[in-house]
Design an enzyme around this catalytic site. Structure first.
Site, PDB file in Angstrom:
ATOM      1  N   CYS A   1     -12.464  31.797 -13.458  1.00 44.73           N
ATOM      2  CA  CYS A   1     -13.765  31.223 -13.815  1.00 44.73           C
ATOM      3  C   CYS A   1     -13.884  31.080 -15.340  1.00 44.73           C
ATOM      4  CB  CYS A   1     -14.891  32.063 -13.225  1.00 44.73           C
ATOM      5  SG  CYS A   1     -16.471  31.209 -13.194  1.00 44.73           S
TER       6      CYS A   1
ATOM      7  N   HIS B   1     -13.418  33.146  -7.336  1.00 45.06           N
ATOM      8  CA  HIS B   1     -13.307  34.541  -7.769  1.00 45.06           C
ATOM      9  C   HIS B   1     -12.548  35.395  -6.754  1.00 45.06           C
ATOM     10  CE1 HIS B   1     -16.056  34.640 -11.269  1.00 45.06           C
ATOM     11  NE2 HIS B   1     -16.529  33.557 -10.696  1.00 45.06           N
TER      12      HIS B   1
ATOM     13  N   GLU C   1     -11.390  38.295  -7.130  1.00 44.51           N
ATOM     14  CA  GLU C   1     -11.775  39.711  -7.223  1.00 44.51           C
ATOM     15  C   GLU C   1     -13.030  40.015  -6.403  1.00 44.51           C
ATOM     16  OE1 GLU C   1     -12.520  37.458  -9.281  1.00 44.51           O
ATOM     17  OE2 GLU C   1     -14.232  37.914 -10.577  1.00 44.51           O
TER      18      GLU C   1
END
Lengths: 231, 79
Positions: A90, A198, A200
């Site tokens: 990002c 994302h 994560e």
């Protein structure tokens, strides 16, 4: 012999938001996750680096434009030039583009709306240190949350990327208006990757998807192989 | 010495902000066929020579103020 734990650094800029989530996810995937402050002129001894999401320097001027001049970013550029593994997520992707480690630029979403939802992605490359746990053509689901995620490059540059097979992930449905539905790309050498989604935030089924772990576990595994190669 | 930098989205690049402004102006009854939104950077410089000031500001544009992939820029130097 016990499998060595690779050291993966996560840079924290002023305005980074997902640095702790990235550290948590990498540790959950059996890496030694190491926070690195943006004022560091030298990186600690690392086997991979992650530039996390957020709004470094308030996204002033252009996303990533000011973080590009942080001392740690210069260190990341040197690290990448020496063949080190670098993943930008990002805002981290935006910084890598502004720093010239990845081609193109991320512009305001075509809809002008902040997009925050799970999106399907199609894997285009499974032979990279970031995607070895994926299969070509596989559809994975990872959340996005961005207002400036429309990847753009002039047609000749897009053509070059397609020829060099630098497109790693494409959106499986319209997301932000990015050229050729590009969600993630890598550099020509394949040791630097950036993506808007994302991973994560998708490392456990409790989070709605564990597909992000395919990306991050690939990175941890590649980092571990580098440790083993040095032993 | 003062300088003004005008940064514009390049021709042909989708500018959703400009499109939104164009639509809003149309709703207000204005007849507008296109709108593009850029930005202005006003600078105060230590330089006293206009030519030297221009060289400095052009360098600032290349290094930071504009991204040549998506933006064009113009520099104005004020005495």
């Amino acid at each position: 012999m016990a499998s060595p734990q690779p050291r993966v650094g996560v840079i924290t800029y002023p305005g980074s938001q997902d640095d702790r989530d990235a550290l948590w996810a990498l540790a959950a995937l059996d890496a030694e996750a190491i926070p690195v402050w943006h004022e560091e002129h030298e990186l600690p001894d690392l086997d991979a680096v992650v530039l996390p999401g957020g709004f470094s320097y308030g996204d002033y001027l252009r996303c990533g434009a000011i973080a590009r001049f942080s001392p740690a970013t210069a260190a990341v550029c040197e690290y990448a030039d020496a063949g080190g593994l670098v993943l930008g997520i990002c805002n981290g992707f935006q910084i890598l583009c502004e720093a010239g480690l990845l081609p193109g630029v991320l512009l305001r979403n075509a809809s002008l709306r902040f997009v925050c939802r799970d999106v399907p992605l199609v894997v285009e490359r499974a032979d990279l240190p970031f995607t070895s746990r994926c299969a070509v053509g596989q559809r994975i689901v990872i959340p996005v949350k961005h207002g400036d995620g429309r990847w753009f490059a002039p047609p000749e540059l897009v053509h070059e990327l397609e020829v060099n097979r630098q497109v790693v992930l494409r959106y499986g449905e319209p997301c932000n208006g990015s050229v050729a539905d590009i969600a993630g790309i890598c550099n020509e050498q394949g040791n630097v990757m950036g993506l808007m989604p994302h991973p994560e935030h998708a490392v456990d089924p409790l989070l709605g998807s564990a597909d992000g772990a395919l990306i991050l576990a690939s990175l941890v595994e590649a980092a571990r192989e580098r440790v083993l190669a040095l032993l | 010495m003062r300088a003004t930098v005008l940064v514009r989205p390049k021709q042909g690049i989708l500018d959703p902000q400009g499109d939104a402004v164009e639509t809003a102006l149309a709703h207000l009854g204005f007849s507008v066929t296109d709108a593009r939104v850029g930005k202005v950077v006003d600078l105060e410089l230590d330089a006293t020579d206009p030519a030297e000031a221009r060289v400095q500001v052009e360098k600032m544009c290349v290094e930071l103020l504009a991204n040549p992939l998506m933006e064009s820029y113009e520099v104005e130097i004020h005495g």
